[in-house]
Scaffold this motif. Structure first.
Motif, mmCIF file in Angstrom:
data_model
loop_
_atom_site.group_PDB
_atom_site.id
_atom_site.type_symbol
_atom_site.label_atom_id
_atom_site.label_comp_id
_atom_site.label_asym_id
_atom_site.label_seq_id
_atom_site.Cartn_x
_atom_site.Cartn_y
_atom_site.Cartn_z
ATOM 1 N N ARG A 150 -3.545 -2.445 2.447
ATOM 2 C CA ARG A 150 -4.526 -1.661 1.675
ATOM 3 C C ARG A 150 -4.031 -0.253 1.371
ATOM 4 O O ARG A 150 -3.269 0.326 2.128
ATOM 5 C CB ARG A 150 -5.846 -1.551 2.449
ATOM 6 C CG ARG A 150 -6.762 -2.739 2.259
ATOM 7 C CD ARG A 150 -8.088 -2.501 2.967
ATOM 8 N NE ARG A 150 -8.770 -1.300 2.478
ATOM 9 C CZ ARG A 150 -9.734 -0.690 3.142
ATOM 10 N NH1 ARG A 150 -10.118 -1.144 4.315
ATOM 11 N NH2 ARG A 150 -10.320 0.393 2.650
ATOM 12 N N THR A 151 -4.531 0.307 0.272
ATOM 13 C CA THR A 151 -4.209 1.697 -0.051
ATOM 14 C C THR A 151 -4.782 2.581 1.051
ATOM 15 O O THR A 151 -5.938 2.417 1.424
ATOM 16 C CB THR A 151 -4.860 2.072 -1.397
ATOM 17 O OG1 THR A 151 -4.469 1.075 -2.341
ATOM 18 C CG2 THR A 151 -4.404 3.432 -1.871
ATOM 19 N N GLY A 152 -3.953 3.479 1.562
ATOM 20 C CA GLY A 152 -4.438 4.364 2.628
ATOM 21 C C GLY A 152 -4.185 3.805 4.019
ATOM 22 O O GLY A 152 -4.544 4.424 5.017
ATOM 23 N N ALA A 153 -3.552 2.618 4.107
ATOM 24 C CA ALA A 153 -3.282 2.031 5.427
ATOM 25 C C ALA A 153 -2.271 2.903 6.173
ATOM 26 O O ALA A 153 -1.307 3.383 5.587
ATOM 27 C CB ALA A 153 -2.727 0.616 5.262
ATOM 28 N N ASN A 154 -2.520 3.101 7.463
ATOM 29 C CA ASN A 154 -1.628 3.946 8.249
ATOM 30 C C ASN A 154 -1.563 3.393 9.673
ATOM 31 O O ASN A 154 -2.494 3.564 10.460
ATOM 32 C CB ASN A 154 -2.157 5.390 8.244
ATOM 33 C CG ASN A 154 -1.180 6.352 8.901
ATOM 34 O OD1 ASN A 154 -0.491 6.012 9.868
ATOM 35 N ND2 ASN A 154 -1.126 7.564 8.380
ATOM 36 N N PRO A 176 5.247 -2.487 11.510
ATOM 37 C CA PRO A 176 5.184 -3.041 10.151
ATOM 38 C C PRO A 176 6.425 -2.656 9.338
ATOM 39 O O PRO A 176 6.984 -1.573 9.520
ATOM 40 C CB PRO A 176 3.934 -2.372 9.572
ATOM 41 C CG PRO A 176 3.780 -1.095 10.339
ATOM 42 C CD PRO A 176 4.372 -1.329 11.708
ATOM 43 N N ILE A 177 6.855 -3.565 8.461
ATOM 44 C CA ILE A 177 7.932 -3.231 7.511
ATOM 45 C C ILE A 177 7.234 -2.818 6.220
ATOM 46 O O ILE A 177 6.652 -3.661 5.524
ATOM 47 C CB ILE A 177 8.854 -4.457 7.260
ATOM 48 C CG1 ILE A 177 9.432 -4.968 8.582
ATOM 49 C CG2 ILE A 177 9.944 -4.105 6.256
ATOM 50 C CD1 ILE A 177 10.222 -6.266 8.474
ATOM 51 N N GLY A 178 7.232 -1.517 5.942
ATOM 52 C CA GLY A 178 6.534 -1.013 4.747
ATOM 53 C C GLY A 178 5.027 -0.958 4.980
ATOM 54 O O GLY A 178 4.516 -1.547 5.921
ATOM 55 N N LEU A 179 4.324 -0.216 4.088
ATOM 56 C CA LEU A 179 2.858 -0.130 4.196
ATOM 57 C C LEU A 179 2.255 -0.213 2.806
ATOM 58 O O LEU A 179 2.958 -0.131 1.807
ATOM 59 C CB LEU A 179 2.445 1.211 4.831
ATOM 60 C CG LEU A 179 2.557 1.331 6.367
ATOM 61 C CD1 LEU A 179 2.256 2.756 6.781
ATOM 62 C CD2 LEU A 179 1.628 0.366 7.084
ATOM 63 N N GLU A 180 0.941 -0.368 2.744
ATOM 64 C CA GLU A 180 0.201 -0.476 1.481
ATOM 65 C C GLU A 180 0.835 -1.568 0.616
ATOM 66 O O GLU A 180 1.107 -2.657 1.104
ATOM 67 C CB GLU A 180 0.141 0.888 0.774
ATOM 68 C CG GLU A 180 -0.532 1.964 1.609
ATOM 69 C CD GLU A 180 -0.641 3.300 0.896
ATOM 70 O OE1 GLU A 180 0.048 3.528 -0.112
ATOM 71 O OE2 GLU A 180 -1.447 4.140 1.347
ATOM 72 N N CYS A 269 0.468 -6.132 14.462
ATOM 73 C CA CYS A 269 0.028 -5.670 13.148
ATOM 74 C C CYS A 269 0.216 -6.757 12.098
ATOM 75 O O CYS A 269 0.945 -7.727 12.314
ATOM 76 C CB CYS A 269 0.798 -4.413 12.757
ATOM 77 S SG CYS A 269 2.574 -4.665 12.685
ATOM 78 N N GLY A 270 -0.445 -6.575 10.957
ATOM 79 C CA GLY A 270 -0.301 -7.553 9.880
ATOM 80 C C GLY A 270 -1.362 -7.365 8.813
ATOM 81 O O GLY A 270 -2.063 -6.355 8.769
ATOM 82 N N SER A 271 -1.498 -8.386 7.958
ATOM 83 C CA SER A 271 -2.551 -8.398 6.944
ATOM 84 C C SER A 271 -2.986 -9.848 6.790
ATOM 85 O O SER A 271 -2.266 -10.666 6.219
ATOM 86 C CB SER A 271 -2.022 -7.879 5.610
ATOM 87 O OG SER A 271 -2.882 -8.331 4.584
ATOM 88 N N ALA A 272 -4.162 -10.162 7.317
ATOM 89 C CA ALA A 272 -4.629 -11.555 7.266
ATOM 90 C C ALA A 272 -4.831 -11.993 5.819
ATOM 91 O O ALA A 272 -4.459 -13.094 5.430
ATOM 92 C CB ALA A 272 -5.925 -11.688 8.054
ATOM 93 N N LEU A 273 -5.392 -11.086 4.998
ATOM 94 C CA LEU A 273 -5.683 -11.461 3.615
ATOM 95 C C LEU A 273 -4.402 -11.811 2.857
ATOM 96 O O LEU A 273 -4.367 -12.710 2.033
ATOM 97 C CB LEU A 273 -6.422 -10.313 2.917
ATOM 98 C CG LEU A 273 -6.965 -10.643 1.534
ATOM 99 C CD1 LEU A 273 -8.051 -11.692 1.615
ATOM 100 C CD2 LEU A 273 -7.513 -9.387 0.863
ATOM 101 N N LYS A 274 -3.308 -11.070 3.163
ATOM 102 C CA LYS A 274 -2.042 -11.326 2.469
ATOM 103 C C LYS A 274 -1.163 -12.302 3.265
ATOM 104 O O LYS A 274 0.029 -12.427 3.010
ATOM 105 C CB LYS A 274 -1.285 -10.006 2.246
ATOM 106 C CG LYS A 274 -1.993 -9.061 1.281
ATOM 107 C CD LYS A 274 -1.868 -9.546 -0.157
ATOM 108 C CE LYS A 274 -2.355 -8.539 -1.166
ATOM 109 N NZ LYS A 274 -3.815 -8.484 -1.290
#
Length: 701
Positions: A150-154, A176-180, A269-274
């Motif tokens: 997400r935009t603003g993820a930190n 994480p490798i990269g953000l947003e 860490c991760g992104s379930a949606l992606k």
């Protein structure tokens, strides 16, 4: 003959807990997809999540009831090795504070938990509350920082908020490798391996080289992690100090032990949606969360002797289980979800409800898969299942082998803070409404139903406006009851502020045998939240032992209605110190009335006051509306406790009386052009200012 397919050490009972909207149900949906339970991914935002099977859950996009489901997983590093397949029982819990009882009761029966955080917001109020519940039940857990796309993820900021607000024991085990928009995958610090997730749905976990620009950071963070792990094992500490390179297996073994003892809380860490990072989360469930074997034996009370006894998690010991949820199912009627702590249960056998003291015959035993079910003949220690058609079992009851009873620790539930009147539209609705409310109250211990003696109306009480709204809606849909609902009202309480004495004398002379009961009590205030305490100080038999429970009963029944405005009384100690009796005329009924009279008189002299519920509120608003929002909080008798900046957003934590918060959602929207949001939960009862007490008393008349 044992039908157990999975040895106990290959079973995990876990819950997924989080603040509302941190993506908890999405995480669960991905787990079901990658473990092969579902063939297509259900999206919450499209209203198609498997775990949110109730119509209202799909419409509102929130989870209301916790659903239990069973799935199977072989760790990615053991691919193709069938020996390594594990059974994972997952309980999905709601994040919304109005359904807090669902979280409490789930944590009571879980062995481990995955706590999901939003990578933009970090720790939010509800995640704090749930964290404290998990601490209370000593549940081992790890964190998953989600939504890093997400935009603003930190990631760093979210991790800091966990360390600051929840626990110093949190340690990063993945980066994480990269953000947003640049978020591509994760690096596992222990193995120094990087992973990306490919295929249409990220189902292929591909090992890739660690990016050059991250190598230095990976080594630095790994060194910190290793230092944290070796602190938990003397042997490893010696090797570490001697500069020996410690094998990954040893580090993992000790990290598992430290996580089980809640000395370390791993952070992933991760992104379930992606579809990034969920398979590694499943690996971590198996590597770091406990199996039923890893936990100490469950403790309970022997109902016959009152002694503390233990039950081990084994199949060949007496059966003991805790009913943690009762649900009305449209297809099979009443469903009781239960967690087996010891022994096995087969169809057709008899069980004792040790809490209520009655026996029931076991009909069908089901294993639940979110919204479909599988019938089983037997269920074993450490498993979670559901029984069909138990007559008299409610949340928190202990089910046991009739010849070896035990009562396990009950599930404590918070008191409701808001009430509403409900009136059935027709005579036919009236009968149906009674049945519906009874069934809903059986399912949800924070939902209370009572009749108002003076007006004959029905009052329902719950944890918040949304809680009651959802229950009234369920009454319409599931039970076909049409009813009109009054305005939500604050559920006030009353208490005393100083010690006082009261006397109750009940004497009735009629033809034949009379009635005689006489009790003297001391009434004194207790600290907030202490509830009610009865002390028996009778010396020398001025009241015979057999009448003392009757006095206590009279006192308890009298607490329901206070003397200031008729609200229930709390935080009071009643000390029965004297009284008298009559050889012939004394009876339990007479002492019950005397107890009630003594309490009423004692409370009148104890400078009684009204208490109001205060809510813990967090408001999130863009900076330009900050002044208006804080001014409005002050006008609501609110106390601002802290403020923090998140980019161009202000986060305000405050305590505000519930009576000032009705309709706040609409007001905040108009003040902030629809951009502000808030969450609230019950904090404590506090004295209502005298200037407002008169209005409340008048309102009751």
């Amino acid at each position: 003959m044992s039908l157990r397919k999975y040895p106990l050490e290959k079973v995990r009972n876990i819950g997924i807990i989080a603040h509302i909207d941190a993506g908890k149900t999405t995480v669960t949906e991905r787990i079901l997809f990658y473990t092969g339970i579902s063939h297509k991914i259900g999206e919450v935002h499209e209203g198609a999540a498997i775990m949110d099977w109730m119509e209202q859950e799909r419409e509102r996009g929130i989870t209301i009831t916790s659903a239990a489901t069973t799935t199977f997983w072989t760790p990615t590093y053991a691919t193709g090795n069938k020996e390594q397949e594990h059974r994972i029982n997952i309980i999905d819990t709601p994040g919304h504070i109005d359904f807090t009882v669902e979280v409490i009761r789930s944590l009571r029966v879980l062995d481990g938990a995955v706590v999901v955080f939003d990578g933009v917001a970090g720790v939010e109020p509800q995640s704090e509350t749930n964290w404290h519940y998990a601490d209370q039940y000593k549940v081992p857990r790890f964190c998953f920082i989600n939504k890093l796309d997400r935009t603003g993820a930190n990631f760093e900021k979210s991790f800091d908020s966990i360390r600051k607000r929840l626990t110093k024991k949190a340690v990063v085990i993945q980066l994480p490798i990269g953000l947003e928009g640049e978020f591509q995958g994760v690096v596992d610090l222990l193995t120094r391996k990087a992973y990306e997730f490919q295929g249409n749905m990220g189902e292929e976990t591909i090992e890739v080289p660690v990016p050059e620009n991250m190598k230095e950071q990976v080594e630095k963070r790994r060194a910190e992690l290793v230092e944290k792990i070796v602190e938990n094992d003397e042997g490893l500490t010696e090797k570490y100090l001697a500069g020996v390179d410690i094998p990954v297996e040893d580090l993992k073994r000790v990290m598992r032990k430290a996580t089980l003892e809640v000395n370390i809380v791993p952070v992933l860490c991760g992104s379930a949606l992606k579809n990034k990072g969920v398979q590694l989360l499943l690996d971590a469930v198996i590597d770091y969360l406990p199996s039923p074997v890893d936990l100490p034996p469950v403790e309970g009370i022997d109902p016959k002797t009152g002694d503390t006894i233990q039950r081990e998690t084994k199949d060949d010991v007496p059966f003991a289980a805790l009913a943690f949820k009762v649900a009305t199912d449209p297809f099979v009627g009443s469903l009781t979800y239960f967690r087996v702590y010891s022994g096995t249960l087969g169809q057709g056998s008899y069980i004792l409800n040790a809490t209520k003291g009655n026996q029931e015959r076991v009909g069908r035993i089901l294993r639940m898969h979110a919204n479909h079910r599988e019938e089983v003949e037997k269920i074993f220690a450490g498993e979670i299942g559901a029984l069909v058609g138990l007559k008299d079992t409610t949340t928190g009851d202990t089910l046991t082998d009739p010849s070896h009873p035990i009562i396990l620790e009950k599930i404590n539930t918070p008191e409701p803070v808001i009430e509403q009147r409900v009136t059935p539209k027709t005579k036919a609705d009236q009968e149906k409404m009674g049945i519906a409310l009874h069934k809903l109250a059986e399912e949800d211990p924070t939902f209370r139903v009572r009749g108002d003696e003076e007006t004959g109306e029905t009052l329902i009480a719950g944890m918040g406006e949304l809680h009651l709204e959802v229950l009234v809606e369920r009454m319409k849909r599931e039970f076909g009851v049409e009813a009109t609902v009054g305005q939500p009202q604050v559920s006030y309480r009353e208490t005393v502020t100083k010690e006082s004495e009261g006397e109750g004398k009940y004497i009735r002379q009629s033809g034949g045998r009379g009635q005689y009961g006489h009790a003297k009590v001391r009434v004194s205030p207790l600290e907030r939240g202490a509830g009610f305490e009865f002390v028996n100080s009778i010396k020398g038999g001025s009241i015979p032992q057999e009448f003392i429970p009757a006095v206590e009963k009279g006192v308890k029944e009298s607490l329901v209605k206070g003397v200031v405005a008729g609200y229930p009384m709390v935080d009071i100690q009643v000390d029965l110190w004297d009284g008298s009796f009559h050889e012939v005329d004394s009876s339990e009924a007479a002492f019950k009335i005397a107890g009630s009279m003594a309490l009423q008189e004692g409370v009148k002299h104890g400078s009684p006051i009204v208490l109001e519920p205060i809510m813990k509120v967090q408001v999130i608003t863009p900076i330009e509306f900050f002044g208006d929002v804080t001014g409005d909080i002050a006008s609501k008798r609110g106390r601002i406790e802290s403020m923090e900046d998140r980019d161009n957003i202000k986060v305000i934590d405050a305590r505000i009386p519930l009576s000032e918060l009705f309709g706040y959602a609409t007001k905040l929207r108009s003040m902030s052009q629809g951009r502000g949001s808030f969450t609230m939960e019950f904090s404590a009862y506090e004295p209502l200012p005298k200037s407002l007490e008169m209005a409340v008393v008048e309102g009751r008349k």
